[in-house]
Design an enzyme around this catalytic site. Structure first.
Site, PDB file in Angstrom:
ATOM      1  N   ASP A 123     126.782  34.733 -39.917  1.00  0.00           N
ATOM      2  CA  ASP A 123     127.982  35.053 -39.138  1.00  0.00           C
ATOM      3  C   ASP A 123     128.010  36.576 -38.975  1.00  0.00           C
ATOM      4  O   ASP A 123     127.164  37.285 -39.537  1.00  0.00           O
ATOM      5  CB  ASP A 123     129.239  34.567 -39.886  1.00  0.00           C
ATOM      6  CG  ASP A 123     130.520  34.897 -39.145  1.00  0.00           C
ATOM      7  OD1 ASP A 123     130.568  34.694 -37.916  1.00  0.00           O
ATOM      8  OD2 ASP A 123     131.492  35.384 -39.770  1.00  0.00           O
ATOM      9  N   CYS A 167     137.118  30.023 -34.456  1.00  0.00           N
ATOM     10  CA  CYS A 167     136.333  31.145 -34.997  1.00  0.00           C
ATOM     11  C   CYS A 167     136.337  30.934 -36.501  1.00  0.00           C
ATOM     12  O   CYS A 167     137.384  30.620 -37.089  1.00  0.00           O
ATOM     13  CB  CYS A 167     137.023  32.451 -34.612  1.00  0.00           C
ATOM     14  SG  CYS A 167     136.456  33.894 -35.555  1.00  0.00           S
TER      15      CYS A 167
END
Ligand code: DGL
Length: 237
Positions: A7, A172
């Site tokens: 990420d 997200c």
């Protein structure tokens, strides 16, 4: 099984946390590209370059598969990364989209970064009434750990949807960190994309954490999110 995750920062740790709980007998290698965060306002081309570097790093760590723990990369360049690699590459988006299509939810709000919303990945693939909302102020707040203005900002984003939706996708991977705060503001089912991943449980447990930049905030956030006090955090070499 050696599973690599990446990420832009600590957000993907929410995915790692779910996997550690559901599938504890795997070796997890996590990489947060904190030097280049945020990803959410980057172009497709920039995202692809960063994603390629992240994949290359995890391949050097000899992973057997990769889970892209970033909605922004998944929504913009997953197909290309998949095509360019021989090991399996999964994301949190596909299982979430499958789940939504099979669910009874009718009116769904997706909140995510600019680049994810701009890709219209949910609107194009989920056959429901989808509202898309970019919420770019949230990732910097979450990474900073300073929540002073968070409530005000959440109200400004979400108040318009109060009576319109039955589910809200945390689009997200950073957002599950502030799930409880979102819950107080909007009365809808909050969906965490990490809950829909299905993988196998292996027979060896291990955890390695790498970041491209490390400071006290990143260390503290990592410990808090994973709920672990004694962890080694390594700088990517
Ligand atoms: N956590 C990532 C996502 O799921 C990236 C957020 C960012 O860096 O802007 O979109």
């Amino acid at each position: 099984m050696r599973i690599g995750l990446f990420d832009s920062g600590v957000g993907g740790l929410t995915v790692l946390k779910t996997l550690l709980k559901k599938y504890p007998h795997n070796e997890y290698i996590y990489y947060g590209d904190t030097l280049n965060i945020p990803y959410g306002d980057k172009s497709k081309e920039e995202l692809l370059n960063l994603a390629k570097n992240n994949v290359a790093f995890l391949l050097r760590k000899k992973v057997d598969m990769i889970i892209v723990a970033c909605g922004t990369v998944s929504s913009n360049c997953l197909d290309i990364i998949k095509k360019e690699n021989t090991i399996p590459i999964y994301s949190i988006l596909e299982p979430t989209i499958d789940y939504l299509n099979k669910s009874n939810y009718e009116n769904i709000l997706v909140i995510a970064t600019h680049a994810t919303i701009n890709s219209h990945i949910f609107k194009n693939n989920v056959k429901k009434n989808i509202y898309e909302l970019e919420t770019p102020k949230l990732v910097p707040i979450i990474e900073s750990g300073d929540y002073t203005d968070l409530n005000k900002i959440l109200h400004s984003y979400l108040d318009d949807y109060k009576n319109k939706i039955d589910a809200l996708v945390l689009g997200c991977t950073h957002y599950p960190i502030i799930k409880e705060k979102i819950k107080k503001i909007i009365n809808a089912n909050l969906l965490d994309m990490s809950d829909y991943i299905n993988i196998n449980n292996g027979n060896k447990s291990n955890l390695e954490l790498y970041f491209s930049k490390i400071d006290d905030k990143i260390t503290n956030n990592t410990k808090k999110i994973l709920n672990l006090n004694n962890i080694d955090i390594n700088l990517k070499q």
